[in-house]
Design an enzyme around this catalytic site. Structure first.
Site, PDB file in Angstrom:
ATOM      1  N   ASP A   1      43.477  31.495  41.477  1.00 31.51           N
ATOM      2  CA  ASP A   1      44.257  33.053  42.226  1.00 31.51           C
ATOM      3  C   ASP A   1      44.111  31.833  43.990  1.00 31.51           C
ATOM      4  OD1 ASP A   1      42.013  33.875  41.719  1.00 31.51           O
ATOM      5  OD2 ASP A   1      44.002  35.306  40.733  1.00 31.51           O
ATOM      6  N   SER A   2      43.373  31.896  43.855  1.00 30.93           N
ATOM      7  CA  SER A   2      42.732  32.272  45.162  1.00 30.93           C
ATOM      8  C   SER A   2      43.783  30.951  46.028  1.00 30.93           C
ATOM      9  CB  SER A   2      40.871  31.016  45.467  1.00 30.93           C
ATOM     10  OG  SER A   2      41.015  30.160  45.028  1.00 30.93           O
TER      11      SER A   2
ATOM     12  N   ASP B   1      43.746  29.459  36.302  1.00 29.42           N
ATOM     13  CA  ASP B   1      44.015  31.033  36.522  1.00 29.42           C
ATOM     14  C   ASP B   1      45.092  31.576  35.978  1.00 29.42           C
ATOM     15  OD1 ASP B   1      41.845  32.613  37.159  1.00 29.42           O
ATOM     16  OD2 ASP B   1      41.887  31.843  39.651  1.00 29.42           O
TER      17      ASP B   1
ATOM     18  N   LYS C   1      41.281  31.175  32.956  1.00 30.48           N
ATOM     19  CA  LYS C   1      40.255  32.420  33.012  1.00 30.48           C
ATOM     20  C   LYS C   1      41.197  33.065  33.236  1.00 30.48           C
ATOM     21  CE  LYS C   1      38.077  31.762  37.303  1.00 30.48           C
ATOM     22  NZ  LYS C   1      38.778  32.984  38.473  1.00 30.48           N
TER      23      LYS C   1
ATOM     24  N   GLU D   1      39.775  37.584  34.142  1.00 32.81           N
ATOM     25  CA  GLU D   1      39.247  38.378  35.015  1.00 32.81           C
ATOM     26  C   GLU D   1      38.906  39.539  34.319  1.00 32.81           C
ATOM     27  OE1 GLU D   1      39.905  39.302  39.772  1.00 32.81           O
ATOM     28  OE2 GLU D   1      40.280  37.520  39.998  1.00 32.81           O
TER      29      GLU D   1
ATOM     30  N   GLU E   1      30.875  36.191  40.071  1.00 40.09           N
ATOM     31  CA  GLU E   1      30.888  36.110  41.462  1.00 40.09           C
ATOM     32  C   GLU E   1      30.723  37.122  41.662  1.00 40.09           C
ATOM     33  OE1 GLU E   1      35.588  35.720  42.262  1.00 40.09           O
ATOM     34  OE2 GLU E   1      35.106  35.832  44.515  1.00 40.09           O
TER      35      GLU E   1
END
Ligand code: KIV
Length: 262
Positions: free
Chosen positions: A43-44, A82, A111, A113, A180
């Site tokens: 999602d960057s 993501d 993915k 978080e 991270e």
């Protein structure tokens, strides 16, 4: 070369370091394909492609669009998508949205978080046949509520919390975990305590693999360079040089030449 699957990644632990890079389109994915083990449609995307100040604004539809494009370009590397902020608030929503990703793209995994607080969601997804990569430590989707990007594992409380989070995500069925912004020694301890591989970004050299955002490592984003990024190319400089030459060729009449004309 055979298409990578999640078992190849799991089996890499203690054998070979895992390489992961982000990509957001078919063009870059095609270049990276087969060179890296995993291509992450992070999602960057919203920052590095969309110019946003953080990752929170990206929609599920946009993630799906870009993941489709990456899957069109990547035939060998494992592709991970993501799940964007707000798309896995509870088990029902998470399964609905992860299913959309699986049905509408060829992504191999999603993915998400979060640590122990998201273990139930990881379990719901994995029990419904959706492969999950975890992501703990500095979690960019938490940047607004935590008031910035903060390296984790700096004290005993954080260290214990991270170890618990990693274990919870492993037990919930994730096939690997991104660490991270984690202190090197804590990332080492987590990596040694898990059976599944860890992939680090800003987490030192002892994780089972490494990931970087492509535009950072190839020097296309030149506004600032975080300490954990190693710049392998001056992408922005090379492009500026080429575009300058192109403009000069147009102005001077050197382009198009006879060989570029019908
Ligand atoms: O969004 C992303 O690119 C990521 C990586 C930095 C791990 O989550």
């Amino acid at each position: 070369m055979d298409k990578k699957n999640i078992n190849h990644i799991k089996q890499s632990k203690h054998k070979e370091k895992i390489s992961m890079i982000t990509a957001y389109d078919a063009l870059m994915a095609h270049i990276f394909d087969g060179m890296v083990d995993i291509i992450l449609v992070g999602d960057s995307l919203s920052m590095s492609f969309g110019g946003d100040r953080d990752t929170l604004g990206i929609s599920l539809e946009n993630m799906i669009y870009h993941t489709k494009a990456v899957c069109n370009g990547a035939k060998t590397s494992l592709v991970v998508c993501d799940m964007p902020f707000g798309s896995y608030i509870d088990k029902k929503q998470a399964i609905e949205n992860a299913t959309k990703i699986y049905k509408q793209t060829n992504a191999d995994a999603v993915k998400i978080e979060g640590g122990s607080n998201r273990a139930d969601i990881v379990q719901e997804l994995t029990q419904n046949s959706i492969a999950v990569m975890g992501h703990i430590g500095l979690m960019p989707q938490f940047v607004r509520c935590e008031g910035g990007y903060k390296v984790k594992g700096k004290n005993d409380n954080e260290r214990e919390r991270l170890l618990k989070d990693a274990k919870a995500i492993e037990e919930a069925g994730a096939f690997c975990i991104v660490l991270e912004g984690v202190k090197t020694e804590v990332a080492k301890e987590i990596s040694e305590s898990l059976d599944i591989p860890t992939i680090g970004i800003g987490a030192g050299k002892y994780t089972d693999g490494q990931v970087l955002v492509w535009s950072d490592m190839l020097g296309f984003f030149d506004e600032f360079q975080p300490k954990f990024v190693k710049k392998y190319l001056d992408g922005a400089g090379l492009i500026k040089k080429a575009v300058k030459e192109y403009v000069e060729d147009i102005k001077s009449g050197r382009f198009p030449a006879a060989e570029n004309s019908y």
